[in-house]
Design a protein around this motif. Structure first.
Motif, mmCIF file in Angstrom:
data_model
loop_
_atom_site.group_PDB
_atom_site.id
_atom_site.type_symbol
_atom_site.label_atom_id
_atom_site.label_comp_id
_atom_site.label_asym_id
_atom_site.label_seq_id
_atom_site.Cartn_x
_atom_site.Cartn_y
_atom_site.Cartn_z
ATOM 1 N N VAL A 68 0.840 -1.199 0.000
ATOM 2 C CA VAL A 68 0.000 0.000 0.000
ATOM 3 C C VAL A 68 0.874 1.247 0.000
ATOM 4 O O VAL A 68 0.892 1.998 -0.925
ATOM 5 C CB VAL A 68 -0.943 0.003 1.207
ATOM 6 C CG1 VAL A 68 -1.729 1.289 1.253
ATOM 7 C CG2 VAL A 68 -1.880 -1.177 1.083
ATOM 8 N N GLY A 69 1.614 1.401 1.001
ATOM 9 C CA GLY A 69 2.378 2.627 1.046
ATOM 10 C C GLY A 69 3.698 2.440 1.756
ATOM 11 O O GLY A 69 4.464 3.358 1.900
ATOM 12 N N ARG A 78 13.426 6.921 -0.715
ATOM 13 C CA ARG A 78 14.379 8.012 -0.721
ATOM 14 C C ARG A 78 14.714 8.384 0.713
ATOM 15 O O ARG A 78 14.040 7.959 1.643
ATOM 16 C CB ARG A 78 13.762 9.231 -1.408
ATOM 17 C CG ARG A 78 13.442 8.945 -2.829
ATOM 18 C CD ARG A 78 13.843 10.044 -3.717
ATOM 19 N NE ARG A 78 13.797 9.644 -5.100
ATOM 20 C CZ ARG A 78 13.137 10.313 -6.019
ATOM 21 N NH1 ARG A 78 12.459 11.369 -5.683
ATOM 22 N NH2 ARG A 78 13.171 9.922 -7.270
ATOM 23 N N ASP A 133 14.360 11.013 2.342
ATOM 24 C CA ASP A 133 13.464 11.864 3.122
ATOM 25 C C ASP A 133 12.191 11.144 3.508
ATOM 26 O O ASP A 133 11.270 11.740 4.039
ATOM 27 C CB ASP A 133 13.118 13.129 2.318
ATOM 28 C CG ASP A 133 12.388 12.798 1.028
ATOM 29 O OD1 ASP A 133 11.812 13.706 0.423
ATOM 30 O OD2 ASP A 133 12.392 11.615 0.641
ATOM 31 N N GLY A 134 12.109 9.851 3.220
ATOM 32 C CA GLY A 134 10.926 9.098 3.624
ATOM 33 C C GLY A 134 9.933 8.916 2.510
ATOM 34 O O GLY A 134 8.941 8.211 2.676
ATOM 35 N N SER A 135 10.167 9.533 1.369
ATOM 36 C CA SER A 135 9.242 9.348 0.267
ATOM 37 C C SER A 135 9.677 8.146 -0.557
ATOM 38 O O SER A 135 10.798 7.666 -0.452
ATOM 39 C CB SER A 135 9.197 10.599 -0.589
ATOM 40 O OG SER A 135 10.465 10.859 -1.117
ATOM 41 N N GLU A 136 8.773 7.672 -1.400
ATOM 42 C CA GLU A 136 9.087 6.530 -2.250
ATOM 43 C C GLU A 136 8.658 6.869 -3.657
ATOM 44 O O GLU A 136 7.739 7.653 -3.862
ATOM 45 C CB GLU A 136 8.323 5.296 -1.773
ATOM 46 C CG GLU A 136 8.827 4.763 -0.472
ATOM 47 C CD GLU A 136 8.006 3.595 0.000
ATOM 48 O OE1 GLU A 136 8.300 3.089 1.086
ATOM 49 O OE2 GLU A 136 7.070 3.191 -0.711
ATOM 50 N N ILE A 137 9.307 6.237 -4.591
ATOM 51 C CA ILE A 137 8.934 6.492 -5.976
ATOM 52 C C ILE A 137 8.834 5.164 -6.691
ATOM 53 O O ILE A 137 9.569 4.231 -6.396
ATOM 54 C CB ILE A 137 9.938 7.427 -6.662
ATOM 55 C CG1 ILE A 137 9.386 7.834 -8.017
ATOM 56 C CG2 ILE A 137 11.290 6.774 -6.803
ATOM 57 C CD1 ILE A 137 9.958 9.081 -8.534
ATOM 58 N N LYS A 138 7.916 5.099 -7.640
ATOM 59 C CA LYS A 138 7.693 3.850 -8.332
ATOM 60 C C LYS A 138 7.176 4.186 -9.710
ATOM 61 O O LYS A 138 6.352 5.069 -9.875
ATOM 62 C CB LYS A 138 6.697 3.046 -7.508
ATOM 63 C CG LYS A 138 5.861 2.113 -8.228
ATOM 64 C CD LYS A 138 5.122 1.296 -7.199
ATOM 65 C CE LYS A 138 3.763 1.018 -7.723
ATOM 66 N NZ LYS A 138 3.032 0.111 -6.942
ATOM 67 N N PHE A 139 7.672 3.485 -10.719
ATOM 68 C CA PHE A 139 7.248 3.727 -12.088
ATOM 69 C C PHE A 139 6.325 2.620 -12.539
ATOM 70 O O PHE A 139 6.163 1.611 -11.872
ATOM 71 C CB PHE A 139 8.474 3.792 -13.002
ATOM 72 C CG PHE A 139 9.361 4.955 -12.704
ATOM 73 C CD1 PHE A 139 10.371 4.852 -11.764
ATOM 74 C CD2 PHE A 139 9.193 6.164 -13.345
ATOM 75 C CE1 PHE A 139 11.185 5.921 -11.470
ATOM 76 C CE2 PHE A 139 10.010 7.231 -13.069
ATOM 77 C CZ PHE A 139 11.006 7.116 -12.129
ATOM 78 N N HIS A 186 16.021 10.628 -9.587
ATOM 79 C CA HIS A 186 17.162 11.339 -8.997
ATOM 80 C C HIS A 186 18.239 10.399 -8.513
ATOM 81 O O HIS A 186 19.358 10.827 -8.259
ATOM 82 C CB HIS A 186 16.693 12.172 -7.812
ATOM 83 C CG HIS A 186 15.992 13.406 -8.207
ATOM 84 N ND1 HIS A 186 16.638 14.474 -8.743
ATOM 85 C CD2 HIS A 186 14.699 13.727 -8.142
ATOM 86 C CE1 HIS A 186 15.757 15.425 -8.988
ATOM 87 N NE2 HIS A 186 14.576 15.010 -8.641
#
Lengths: 239, 165
Positions: free
Chosen positions: B6-7, B114, B116-122, B147
């Protein structure tokens, strides 16, 4: 039953005093001799129970007597516990004799403390509750500093994020919120956007200091809390 | 039990049985039980042997298949280098079909956290073909790049990219 009531009231006031003062040696004293005040207060209450007084007067006396108990602890922090006990017991007897005169001195302060009673739970239960309190305080402090709008799934938002990966420039992200997960300070939300023809999903903590600005552009009507079906849809309108 | 991503991080990403789980997630036959909500979402994992990837530069290849992930016991992630075999290529290009090449993963379906606690997904898995020194063979890169390449010192790819996610 009445005795236990008085005991509980005295202990709650005790905790209020702890929170009000919050000095380190005082905390140490309480942690070390936590068992002792319990016995002492029960003894003193038994002394007071023999005399017929109103409940407020009892509260006043127990408060004073607790202050008197704490004083030797503060002085005798570096001494052994036995010595502390002796001076402690001595102080109780003196208080017991002169409580009549002391009862009239502080008539105002316990009344102020009365409405602010914090409920006293068992220590481990209080510990679980403390994390909740700390979390709420952290959230409130961030809310006061920055204006964070309410984000719900289906909102189209525009973010100004500062990326810490060696880039000081603030990048603008525009997308639709597809999920929101509530966890106090770690509340996160998922943003889905179409970047150069490819769908990108990012998860951001809501109270992250890297998010410089958040603006809600549009609100779409959705009937769901998590809009993962949009992944299959790939609608080029606004993702 | 497969979990829904989920997150946050899913614990199953580290178990080895997930190598099979990632493949057969959507085709599980569960009789009469309403597991639709759990199994309709895929658990995305690493890029490992036999993973097909899209090529997003103009080196001539169209699709490659990963044969080895350098670094990472479980597989490659966003920003890592892989060794791949070209499965499909354009007729006149710098690489031919059947060649073994190095590649840098620029888009991965598995989320990458990342600092800073964020996540990225394509939405897809994509790779840029590089040489042994890490310089891209092609002259253009299509689509967004993350990045994370900056930290991995793939600055040439970053300059060629049309959008940095």
């Amino acid at each position: 039953m009445a005795l236990s009531g008085r005991l509980r009231s005295s202990l709650s006031i005790f905790h209020q005093i702890l929170r009000a003062e919050s000095s380190l040696p005082l905390r140490y004293a309480t942690h070390r001799g936590f068992g002792i005040p319990n016995i002492a207060t029960s003894e003193c209450l038994r002394n007071f129970g023999t005399q017929a007084k109103s409940s407020e007067a009892n509260v006043k006396e127990t408060k004073l007597q607790i202050l008197r108990e704490l004083a030797p602890f503060q002085n005798g922090f570096f001494r052994s516990g036995i010595i502390g006990n002796n001076s402690f017991c001595r102080s109780i007897t003196t208080v017991g004799h002169t409580e009549a005169s002391l009862g009239q001195d502080t008539s105002a302060s316990p009344d102020i403390d009365q409405p602010q009673r914090i409920k006293f739970k068992r220590l481990d239960k209080t510990a679980k509750h403390i994390m909740n309190i700390l979390d709420k305080e952290a959230v409130e402090s961030v809310q006061a500093k920055r204006e964070i709008p309410d984000l719900r799934p289906g909102y189209i938002v525009q973010l100004k994020v500062e990326v810490p990966e060696n880039k000081r420039r603030v990048s603008v992200l525009k997308g639709i919120v597809i999920a929101r997960r509530n966890a106090g300070l770690n509340t996160t939300f998922r943003l889905r956007r179409l970047v150069a023809g490819v769908g990108v999903e990012s998860v951001f903590p809501l109270y992250s200091p890297n998010i410089k600005e958040m603006k809600v552009l549009d609100k779409k009507k959705v009937r769901r809390a998590k809009l993962y079906y949009l992944r299959d849809r790939m609608n080029p309108l606004k993702k | 039990m497969l979990t829904v991503v989920v997150g946050g991080r899913s614990l199953l990403g580290s178990l080895s049985n997930n190598l099979l789980g990632a493949v057969k997630t959507t085709h599980e036959v569960i009789p009469r039980l309403h597991y639709n909500s759990i199994f309709s979402q895929q658990q995305r994992t690493f890029i490992q042997m036999r993973t097909n990837l899209k090529v997003v530069d103009n080196s001539g290849a169209k699709r490659v298949m990963c044969i080895q992930a350098l670094k990472g016991r479980r597989g490659a992630r966003l920003g890592d280098t892989i060794i791949a075999s070209v499965k499909e290529a354009q007729p006149r290009g710098k690489v031919k079909k059947g060649e073994v090449v190095y590649g840098v993963v620029v888009r991965a379906a598995m989320q990458r956290g990342r600092c800073d606690g964020s996540e990225i997904k394509f939405d897809d898995n994509a790779v840029v073909i590089v040489n042994k020194q890490g310089e891209p063979i092609g002259t253009r890169v299509f689509g967004p790049v993350p990045h994370e390449l900056r930290k991995k010192k793939h600055l040439k790819i970053l300059t060629l990219a049309e959008h940095i996610a």
